[in-house]
Design an enzyme around this catalytic site. Structure first.
Site, PDB file in Angstrom:
ATOM      1  N   ASP A  83      -6.109  -3.485   1.765  1.00 29.16           N
ATOM      2  CA  ASP A  83      -5.000  -3.233   0.841  1.00 29.16           C
ATOM      3  C   ASP A  83      -4.165  -4.483   0.601  1.00 29.16           C
ATOM      4  OD1 ASP A  83      -4.629  -1.790   3.621  1.00 29.16           O
ATOM      5  OD2 ASP A  83      -2.660  -2.554   3.114  1.00 29.16           O
ATOM      6  N   GLU A 107       2.701  -6.817  11.269  1.00 31.77           N
ATOM      7  CA  GLU A 107       2.144  -6.710   9.907  1.00 31.77           C
ATOM      8  C   GLU A 107       3.105  -5.966   8.978  1.00 31.77           C
ATOM      9  OE1 GLU A 107      -1.493  -4.566  10.908  1.00 31.77           O
ATOM     10  OE2 GLU A 107      -0.802  -2.972   9.590  1.00 31.77           O
ATOM     11  N   ASP A 148      -5.920  -2.056  17.882  1.00 30.99           N
ATOM     12  CA  ASP A 148      -4.655  -1.811  17.196  1.00 30.99           C
ATOM     13  C   ASP A 148      -4.083  -0.470  17.638  1.00 30.99           C
ATOM     14  OD1 ASP A 148      -3.775  -2.027  13.616  1.00 30.99           O
ATOM     15  OD2 ASP A 148      -2.583  -1.601  15.408  1.00 30.99           O
ATOM     16  N   TYR A 200      -6.223   7.281  14.290  1.00 27.81           N
ATOM     17  CA  TYR A 200      -6.005   6.176  13.354  1.00 27.81           C
ATOM     18  C   TYR A 200      -7.264   5.298  13.262  1.00 27.81           C
ATOM     19  CZ  TYR A 200      -5.335   1.565  11.779  1.00 27.81           C
ATOM     20  OH  TYR A 200      -5.544   0.405  11.119  1.00 27.81           O
ATOM     21  N   TRP A 227       2.983   6.685  11.904  1.00 28.42           N
ATOM     22  CA  TRP A 227       1.552   6.703  11.498  1.00 28.42           C
ATOM     23  C   TRP A 227       0.932   5.371  11.889  1.00 28.42           C
ATOM     24  CZ3 TRP A 227      -1.142   3.540   7.939  1.00 28.42           C
ATOM     25  CH2 TRP A 227      -2.515   3.865   7.903  1.00 28.42           C
ATOM     26  N   GLU A 276      -7.612 -11.614  10.082  1.00 31.46           N
ATOM     27  CA  GLU A 276      -8.277 -10.316   9.885  1.00 31.46           C
ATOM     28  C   GLU A 276      -9.088 -10.372   8.602  1.00 31.46           C
ATOM     29  OE1 GLU A 276      -5.585  -7.041   9.765  1.00 31.46           O
ATOM     30  OE2 GLU A 276      -7.154  -5.548   9.563  1.00 31.46           O
ATOM     31  N   HIS A 318      -1.324   0.603  16.638  1.00 34.06           N
ATOM     32  CA  HIS A 318      -0.697   1.062  15.386  1.00 34.06           C
ATOM     33  C   HIS A 318       0.680   1.687  15.597  1.00 34.06           C
ATOM     34  CE1 HIS A 318      -1.137   2.209  11.071  1.00 34.06           C
ATOM     35  NE2 HIS A 318      -1.900   1.147  11.097  1.00 34.06           N
ATOM     36  N   ASN A 376       0.811  -1.220   0.000  1.00 34.15           N
ATOM     37  CA  ASN A 376       0.000   0.000   0.000  1.00 34.15           C
ATOM     38  C   ASN A 376       0.847   1.274   0.000  1.00 34.15           C
ATOM     39  OD1 ASN A 376      -2.273   1.514  -0.021  1.00 34.15           O
ATOM     40  ND2 ASN A 376      -2.915   1.043   2.070  1.00 34.15           N
ATOM     41  N   HIS A 407      -2.449 -10.289   9.083  1.00 33.30           N
ATOM     42  CA  HIS A 407      -2.959  -9.020   8.560  1.00 33.30           C
ATOM     43  C   HIS A 407      -3.889  -9.338   7.390  1.00 33.30           C
ATOM     44  CE1 HIS A 407      -1.745  -4.904   6.631  1.00 33.30           C
ATOM     45  NE2 HIS A 407      -2.883  -4.817   7.272  1.00 33.30           N
ATOM     46  N   ARG A 465     -12.432  -5.911  15.947  1.00 30.24           N
ATOM     47  CA  ARG A 465     -11.422  -4.931  16.307  1.00 30.24           C
ATOM     48  C   ARG A 465     -12.118  -3.588  16.521  1.00 30.24           C
ATOM     49  NH1 ARG A 465      -6.764  -2.023  12.690  1.00 30.24           N
ATOM     50  NH2 ARG A 465      -8.525  -0.627  12.240  1.00 30.24           N
ATOM     51  N   ARG A 518       1.588 -11.336  13.043  1.00 27.29           N
ATOM     52  CA  ARG A 518       0.703 -10.642  12.102  1.00 27.29           C
ATOM     53  C   ARG A 518       1.222 -10.676  10.657  1.00 27.29           C
ATOM     54  NH1 ARG A 518      -3.801  -8.882  11.829  1.00 27.29           N
ATOM     55  NH2 ARG A 518      -3.518  -6.686  11.311  1.00 27.29           N
ATOM     56  N   HIS A 523     -13.788  -5.175  11.582  1.00 30.02           N
ATOM     57  CA  HIS A 523     -13.368  -3.848  12.057  1.00 30.02           C
ATOM     58  C   HIS A 523     -14.602  -3.050  12.432  1.00 30.02           C
ATOM     59  CE1 HIS A 523      -9.114  -3.238  10.206  1.00 30.02           C
ATOM     60  NE2 HIS A 523      -9.268  -4.473  10.639  1.00 30.02           N
TER      61      HIS A 523
HETATM   62  C1  CS2 Z   1      -4.055  -1.944  10.052  1.00 27.43           C
HETATM   63  C2  CS2 Z   1      -4.023  -1.708   8.573  1.00 27.43           C
HETATM   64  O1  CS2 Z   1      -5.525  -3.720   9.543  1.00 27.43           O
HETATM   65  C3  CS2 Z   1      -4.670  -3.296  10.335  1.00 27.43           C
HETATM   66  O2  CS2 Z   1      -4.296  -3.906  11.365  1.00 27.43           O
HETATM   67  O3  CS2 Z   1      -2.824  -1.823  10.682  1.00 27.43           O
HETATM   68  O4  CS2 Z   1      -5.253  -1.146   8.227  1.00 27.43           O
HETATM   69  C4  CS2 Z   1      -2.919  -0.807   8.055  1.00 27.43           C
HETATM   70  O5  CS2 Z   1      -3.100   0.483   8.593  1.00 27.43           O
HETATM   71  C5  CS2 Z   1      -3.002  -0.774   6.542  1.00 27.43           C
HETATM   72  O6  CS2 Z   1      -2.971  -2.091   6.060  1.00 27.43           O
HETATM   73  C6  CS2 Z   1      -1.865   0.028   5.947  1.00 27.43           C
HETATM   74  O7  CS2 Z   1      -1.929  -0.029   4.546  1.00 27.43           O
HETATM   75 MG    MG Z   2      -2.543  -3.185  12.267  1.00 28.73          MG
END
Ligand code: CS2
Ligand code: MG
Length: 402
Positions: free
Chosen positions: A316, A262, A210, A159, A402, A339, A212, A37, A312, A147, A283, A122
């Site tokens: 994306d 991830e 998450d 986020y 991020w 996920e 993040h 991504n 993960h 999540r 992950r 999610h």
């Molecule tokens: C996130 C993702 O799904 C997750 O756990 O960390 O949405 C991540 O932000 C994206 O895959 C980034 O492209």
């Molecule tokens: Mg994540």
């Protein structure tokens, strides 16, 4: 059997996806997800300039040797771009192997340890009430694990929360958006949020969160400890993964299960985390973790330390990766959870999928290989559109994770 050709299909049905197609002299072809991504074109360049010419003439059944040709044989090792390309090659070769042997991929990995795999949804709300509504909606769909991400009072762009009510996709067209972060506000709000979610939905629903990559070890230790009464299924990416030993402090302070990786791309990112049992779930997905060949080694290594998979699976990562992940998760013993962010319908115009969701689980049919196909003509109707993931600044302007 010989590889006679290979091509990269870059398409943007709602978002960019990169797919590698490897063609053999026996008319069988395989697909591999090569999507990274925001960095799609870097992977395309590596595949087209080096990997594809080097693949021509090789026997596609030699998955182990070909993996090492592109890992040990490439001098500048590791990293997301290199390993995403290797992952796509590996996925496509296993797809070919399954088709040539007329058997679904799970049979090549170990056969069925289970018929279906538990997934998590999610729920991303802009505030507490919206978050509770989103959790209720996903629970209504049959998910057993959700999540939970929420807007944080006082933070403009937390986020994981869609700007408007539409689909959450972090990459935006053009250069990165700038998001805002305040660790103190986040840490003060999270225990309250999960207390309300537990109060509303009870204790049976599996809850995940998450962080993040945004906390220091001591901040992560505080959060993990304060979330303990809410029995999370896992707290994800509490810290950035570069400092593996940073997880020692969290482990000492809390029994909240930890999932990380991830953004990892080889077993070497995990050695301390696994051997010191600092985490509970890996992950790292097939598409960024070296494909089936490498991830089987990682999963087996992790199983010695009671660690399970938790791949993960955001939107994306393409349907090719998701289907391959379901096969992989069906076969291994130490599967944890997968996920599952359903792709937008437009994606299924391009990718013909063989998996389905029912009562909180995903399953695949017995189509040989991975079982997903791509319609190249439809793919050509959605040209690539440059899109970047956001960057993130603390409220004082400091550039942050991020
Ligand atoms: C996130 C993702 O799904 C997750 O756990 O960390 O949405 C991540 O932000 C994206 O895959 C980034 O492209
Ligand atoms: Mg994540």
């Amino acid at each position: 059997m010989k590889i006679t050709d290979a091509k990269v299909i870059l398409t943007c049905p709602g978002r960019n996806f990169v797919t590698l197609k490897i063609i053999t002299d026996q008319g069988v072809y395989g697909l591999g997800d090569a999507t990274l991504n925001g960095m799609e074109k870097a992977v395309v360049a590596f595949l087209e300039s080096y990997c594809i010419p080097a693949l021509i003439g090789k026997d596609p059944r030699n998955t182990e040797d070909i993996w090492h040709y592109f890992y040990r044989g490439v001098y500048w090792k590791r990293g997301s771009v290199t390993l995403t390309a290797i992952s796509a090659i590996d996925m496509a070769l296993w797809d070919i192997k399954g088709k040539a042997l007329n058997t679904p991929l799970y049979n090549l990995i170990g056969g069925k340890s289970r018929d279906r795999v538990m997934v998590y949804a999610h729920a991303n709300g802009k505030d507490l009430n919206d978050t509770l509504e989103k959790v209720a909606r996903e629970k209504e769909k049959g998910f057993l694990a959700i999540r939970v991400q929420s807007g944080i009072p006082g933070i403009s762009d937390a986020y994981g929360v869609a700007k408007d009510s539409k689909f959450y996709e972090p990459a935006h067209k053009g250069l990165p958006n700038v998001e805002q972060w305040d660790t103190s506000k986040y840490l003060n709000y999270l225990p309250y949020l999960f207390g309300k979610v537990r109060e509303t939905f009870g204790t049976d629903l599996h809850l995940l969160h998450d962080a993040h990559h945004r906390l220091t070890p001591v901040e992560a230790a505080r959060l993990a400890k304060e979330l303990e009464p809410h029995h999370l299924f896992w707290l994800e990416d509490p810290v950035t993964g570069e400092l593996q030993e940073g997880l020692r402090l969290i482990r000492k302070q809390s029994s909240t299960p930890i999932a990380i990786g991830e953004v990892f791309n080889t077993i070497y990112d995990y050695t301390t985390l696994i051997t010191e049992q600092l985490i509970d779930y890996i992950r790292m997905p097939l598409v960024h973790g070296g494909g089936i060949t490498h991830m089987k080694k990682v999963a087996d290594f992790a199983s010695v330390y009671h660690i399970q998979t938790g791949f993960h699976g955001a939107t994306d990562l393409s349907p090719v990766n998701l289907a391959a992940a379901i096969h992989f998760n069906m076969a291994i013993n130490n599967f944890g959870i997968q996920e599952y962010m359903p792709h937008q319908e437009i994606v299924h115009e391009v990718f013909k999928i063989n998996y389905r969701f029912k009562d909180g689980f995903l399953s695949v049919d017995d189509t040989p290989g991975i079982g997903v196909d791509i319609d190249e003509e439809k793919a050509s109707r959605y040209p690539y559109e440059m899109a970047c993931l956001p960057v993130n600044r603390k409220t004082d302007g400091t550039m942050f994770y991020w």
